[in-house]
Design an enzyme around this catalytic site. Structure first.
Site, PDB file in Angstrom:
ATOM      1  N   PRO A 158      40.976  31.579  43.026  1.00 21.48           N
ATOM      2  CA  PRO A 158      40.161  31.435  41.807  1.00 21.48           C
ATOM      3  C   PRO A 158      40.723  30.383  40.845  1.00 21.48           C
ATOM      4  O   PRO A 158      40.012  29.918  39.966  1.00 21.48           O
ATOM      5  CB  PRO A 158      40.226  32.822  41.154  1.00 21.48           C
ATOM      6  CG  PRO A 158      40.809  33.732  42.171  1.00 21.48           C
ATOM      7  CD  PRO A 158      41.573  32.913  43.133  1.00 21.48           C
ATOM      8  N   ASP A 193      17.163  13.225  51.557  1.00 21.69           N
ATOM      9  CA  ASP A 193      16.321  12.086  51.216  1.00 21.69           C
ATOM     10  C   ASP A 193      16.145  11.860  49.731  1.00 21.69           C
ATOM     11  O   ASP A 193      16.253  12.764  48.921  1.00 21.69           O
ATOM     12  CB  ASP A 193      14.940  12.285  51.838  1.00 21.69           C
ATOM     13  CG  ASP A 193      14.662  11.294  52.951  1.00 21.69           C
ATOM     14  OD1 ASP A 193      13.599  11.368  53.554  1.00 21.69           O
ATOM     15  OD2 ASP A 193      15.538  10.423  53.181  1.00 21.69           O
TER      16      ASP A 193
HETATM   17  C1  9D3 Z   1      43.356  38.745  37.428  1.00 21.73           C
HETATM   18  C2  9D3 Z   1      42.961  37.364  37.623  1.00 21.73           C
HETATM   19  N1  9D3 Z   1      42.172  37.112  38.850  1.00 21.73           N
HETATM   20  C3  9D3 Z   1      42.030  35.657  38.989  1.00 21.73           C
HETATM   21  C4  9D3 Z   1      40.877  35.122  38.230  1.00 21.73           C
HETATM   22  C5  9D3 Z   1      42.837  37.684  40.044  1.00 21.73           C
HETATM   23  C6  9D3 Z   1      42.222  37.362  41.330  1.00 21.73           C
HETATM   24  C7  9D3 Z   1      40.894  37.614  41.591  1.00 21.73           C
HETATM   25  C8  9D3 Z   1      40.364  37.381  42.861  1.00 21.73           C
HETATM   26  C9  9D3 Z   1      43.021  36.833  42.324  1.00 21.73           C
HETATM   27  C10 9D3 Z   1      42.491  36.587  43.577  1.00 21.73           C
HETATM   28  C11 9D3 Z   1      41.161  36.889  43.858  1.00 21.73           C
HETATM   29  C12 9D3 Z   1      40.643  36.689  45.213  1.00 21.73           C
HETATM   30  N2  9D3 Z   1      39.750  35.544  45.268  1.00 21.73           N
HETATM   31  C13 9D3 Z   1      39.990  34.523  46.056  1.00 21.73           C
HETATM   32  O1  9D3 Z   1      40.943  34.546  46.803  1.00 21.73           O
HETATM   33  C14 9D3 Z   1      39.115  33.378  45.979  1.00 21.73           C
HETATM   34  C15 9D3 Z   1      37.992  33.089  45.145  1.00 21.73           C
HETATM   35  C16 9D3 Z   1      37.330  33.840  44.133  1.00 21.73           C
HETATM   36  O2  9D3 Z   1      37.654  34.992  43.803  1.00 21.73           O
HETATM   37  N3  9D3 Z   1      36.286  33.258  43.490  1.00 21.73           N
HETATM   38  C17 9D3 Z   1      35.839  32.019  43.804  1.00 21.73           C
HETATM   39  N4  9D3 Z   1      36.425  31.286  44.734  1.00 21.73           N
HETATM   40  C18 9D3 Z   1      37.486  31.829  45.388  1.00 21.73           C
HETATM   41  S1  9D3 Z   1      38.350  31.066  46.583  1.00 21.73           S
HETATM   42  C19 9D3 Z   1      39.378  32.313  46.813  1.00 21.73           C
END
Ligand code: 9D3
Length: 237
Positions: A94, A175
């Site tokens: 994230p 396109d």
């Molecule tokens: C407490 C803060 N969170 C981060 C904003 C913790 C957190 C949430 C979700 C840590 C890891 C995750 C797991 N998500 C992913 O690994 C992830 C992800 C996503 O949650 N949203 C958008 N793209 C991606 S790519 C990997």
């Protein structure tokens, strides 16, 4: 292109790459996709892939050793400065830079070998990010429970852009006026269904008129749900 996915849930990917454009691209040897269980790269008795965070807090953090071992095994180097040209190691998290069409196109263009590390909710040891990762990517502003669904999205967005991945039927879809805009509405037979009529313009065979109608509808739709796209803020949709 070769893609290696590193995950603690390899079963998640079961048949997800066996349909449609990705399946065709694999059969045509345009792309090779391998899924690896991070656990296979552990060397300790308990095959530990995660551990408790230093400093305290909830949940577990993915350990660096098996991920370093996996990268070393797959790429032949464990420092991003030493990767061969055309090698990318993507950490899906994230905290990453948001995935856009322009970035997918750049990856499709420049990458011969991509290793995708799927993060988990609790996180990945930061030394992986500092030393191995070339690109930290998010697929959008919502919370997933891990990087696995994001890996599917990333692979799909890239593979369809590889040379010859789209059949001749679909390639013309990239396109003209629809660039940077949402699509116009589509209709097929019957011309009337449960009292709902297909717009007259589409039935009368006037192609200039039809194109004008489609432009207007695409613009209306884009303005109402995605006005950011019209300001050019979204990288080449
Ligand atoms: C407490 C803060 N969170 C981060 C904003 C913790 C957190 C949430 C979700 C840590 C890891 C995750 C797991 N998500 C992913 O690994 C992830 C992800 C996503 O949650 N949203 C958008 N793209 C991606 S790519 C990997």
């Amino acid at each position: 292109m070769r893609v290696d996915v590193l995950t603690i849930f390899p079963e998640f990917f079961g048949q997800v790459f066996d349909f449609g454009i990705i399946r065709r691209a694999k059969l045509a040897e345009i792309v090779e996709i391998n899924v690896h269980d991070i656990r296979e790269f552990t060397t300790d008795k308990h095959r530990m892939v995660d551990d408790r965070p230093f400093g305290g807090g909830d949940g577990m953090v993915l350990k660096p050793e098996p991920i370093f071992a996996a990268i070393e095994n797959l790429i032949g180097a464990s420092d991003r400065a030493d990767y061969p040209a055309g090698t990318k190691v993507v950490l899906l998290s994230p905290q990453g830079r948001p995935l856009k069409q322009a970035l997918a196109a750049e990856f499709a263009d420049e990458t011969e070998h991509m290793v995708i590390i799927c993060g988990r909710y609790e996180g990945v040891d930061e030394r992986v990010n500092e030393t191995l990762v070339t690109d930290e990517i998010s697929i959008g502003d919502y919370v997933l429970s891990g990087g696995e669904p994001a890996a599917v999205v990333l692979v799909d967005a890239i593979v369809r852009l590889l040379p010859n991945a789209l059949g001749s039927e679909t390639s013309a879809e990239n396109d003209s006026f629809s660039d940077g805009m949402l699509d116009y509405p589509h209709y097929t037979r019957p011309a009337e269904f449960r009292g709902m009529k297909v717009p007259e313009t589409l039935l009368n065979g006037n192609h200039a008129e039809i194109e004008k109608w489609r432009r207007m509808k695409a613009l209306e739709k884009t303005r109402s749900v995605r006005s950011d796209l019209l300001k050019g803020e979204n990288g080449d949709m």
